[in-house]
Write a protein that holds these residues in place. Sequence first.
Motif, PDB file in Angstrom:
ATOM      1  N   LEU A 156       0.822  -1.207   0.000  1.00 46.66           N
ATOM      2  CA  LEU A 156       0.000   0.000   0.000  1.00 46.66           C
ATOM      3  C   LEU A 156       0.856   1.257   0.000  1.00 46.66           C
ATOM      4  O   LEU A 156       0.595   2.216  -0.723  1.00 46.66           O
ATOM      5  CB  LEU A 156      -0.939   0.003   1.210  1.00 46.66           C
ATOM      6  N   TYR A 157       1.908   1.250   0.824  1.00 43.34           N
ATOM      7  CA  TYR A 157       2.806   2.397   0.895  1.00 43.34           C
ATOM      8  C   TYR A 157       3.504   2.625  -0.441  1.00 43.34           C
ATOM      9  O   TYR A 157       3.588   3.762  -0.938  1.00 43.34           O
ATOM     10  CB  TYR A 157       3.838   2.176   2.001  1.00 43.34           C
ATOM     11  N   HIS A 160       1.137   4.019  -3.002  1.00 49.61           N
ATOM     12  CA  HIS A 160       0.939   5.455  -2.784  1.00 49.61           C
ATOM     13  C   HIS A 160       2.083   6.253  -3.399  1.00 49.61           C
ATOM     14  O   HIS A 160       1.851   7.277  -4.058  1.00 49.61           O
ATOM     15  CB  HIS A 160       0.842   5.742  -1.287  1.00 49.61           C
ATOM     16  N   ARG A 161       3.309   5.792  -3.209  1.00 47.55           N
ATOM     17  CA  ARG A 161       4.454   6.487  -3.796  1.00 47.55           C
ATOM     18  C   ARG A 161       4.399   6.460  -5.320  1.00 47.55           C
ATOM     19  O   ARG A 161       4.729   7.451  -5.985  1.00 47.55           O
ATOM     20  CB  ARG A 161       5.755   5.859  -3.303  1.00 47.55           C
ATOM     21  N   ARG A 163       1.670   6.228  -7.210  1.00 45.48           N
ATOM     22  CA  ARG A 163       0.595   7.116  -7.666  1.00 45.48           C
ATOM     23  C   ARG A 163       1.029   8.574  -7.620  1.00 45.48           C
ATOM     24  O   ARG A 163       0.718   9.362  -8.516  1.00 45.48           O
ATOM     25  CB  ARG A 163      -0.656   6.894  -6.808  1.00 45.48           C
ATOM     26  N   GLU A 164       1.744   8.942  -6.563  1.00 48.30           N
ATOM     27  CA  GLU A 164       2.244  10.308  -6.467  1.00 48.30           C
ATOM     28  C   GLU A 164       3.268  10.575  -7.570  1.00 48.30           C
ATOM     29  O   GLU A 164       3.282  11.653  -8.182  1.00 48.30           O
ATOM     30  CB  GLU A 164       2.878  10.541  -5.089  1.00 48.30           C
ATOM     31  N   LEU A 193      -7.066  -0.161  -1.993  1.00 40.78           N
ATOM     32  CA  LEU A 193      -6.164   0.923  -2.365  1.00 40.78           C
ATOM     33  C   LEU A 193      -6.740   2.298  -2.104  1.00 40.78           C
ATOM     34  O   LEU A 193      -6.005   3.272  -1.987  1.00 40.78           O
ATOM     35  CB  LEU A 193      -5.772   0.790  -3.844  1.00 40.78           C
ATOM     36  N   HIS A 196      -7.707   4.694   3.739  1.00 37.15           N
ATOM     37  CA  HIS A 196      -6.636   5.310   4.512  1.00 37.15           C
ATOM     38  C   HIS A 196      -6.174   4.293   5.547  1.00 37.15           C
ATOM     39  O   HIS A 196      -6.924   3.903   6.439  1.00 37.15           O
ATOM     40  CB  HIS A 196      -7.124   6.580   5.208  1.00 37.15           C
TER      41      HIS A 196
END
Length: 243
Positions: A156-157, A160-161, A163-164, A193, A196
């Motif tokens: 998940l982390y 997130h990276r 997607r950013e 996904l 939070h």
Amino acid sequence: MVGGMLKQWRRLRGMSQLDLALSAEVSSRHVSFLESGRARPSAEMVRRLAEALAMPLRERNGLLVAAGFAPVFGDNDWTSPQMAEIRRAAGIILGAHDPSPALVLDAAFNVLEANSGAMALLGAGAPAAPSLNLVDLVFCPGPVRDGLVNWDEVALYLMHRMREGVRIRGPQSPLGAVMQRALAQPGVSQLGLGAHTNQGLVLLPVVFNAGGVETRWFTTVTSFGAPQDALAEEITIEQFYPA
């Protein structure tokens, strides 16, 4: 072609034509004319618009080329003589961090360099090469994914990276292809996904089990300041510390 690229990046940034015009200090009518192809930008105008859109250096070069101008930022290979200083600095950091793991990554999470601690943790058993990709190691079935005790949290982390990174560099970037590859792996659709997770955590631990020995790590990410080369801007150094 340059007009379509401008429109794509403006929408990616969530900006209206007026937003872009105000940020670049031009008229919204001129932005409209540029996007529609009714006007052709100067090299200086392309640079101003790229700055207003916060485009990465590699994409700024692409916008200049699309407008008929030469690129202004370097775009060198990791092994090129022009990258010698960056390689030397990265080598100092990796060597000083041994035996704790440390990796040099490009924007698509390809492993450019790794110290012995990283290779031992990943279990690759060979020097790092461009074919070694951190996202593939974590998401694709294999010893690294199997060894991650808290794979769901780490995945998940990392998503997130990614997607950013895609938001910054665009869906057509190499990172976009890497992220799509990760999304196609088994178990990813069940990760939640959109939720939070890890609320209240200051550091996300990476818990790894290799040969029955469990280790816990946290990571830091380092980048180089004020680069004038596309690859140098993209490079990060991922360092693992015992948790």
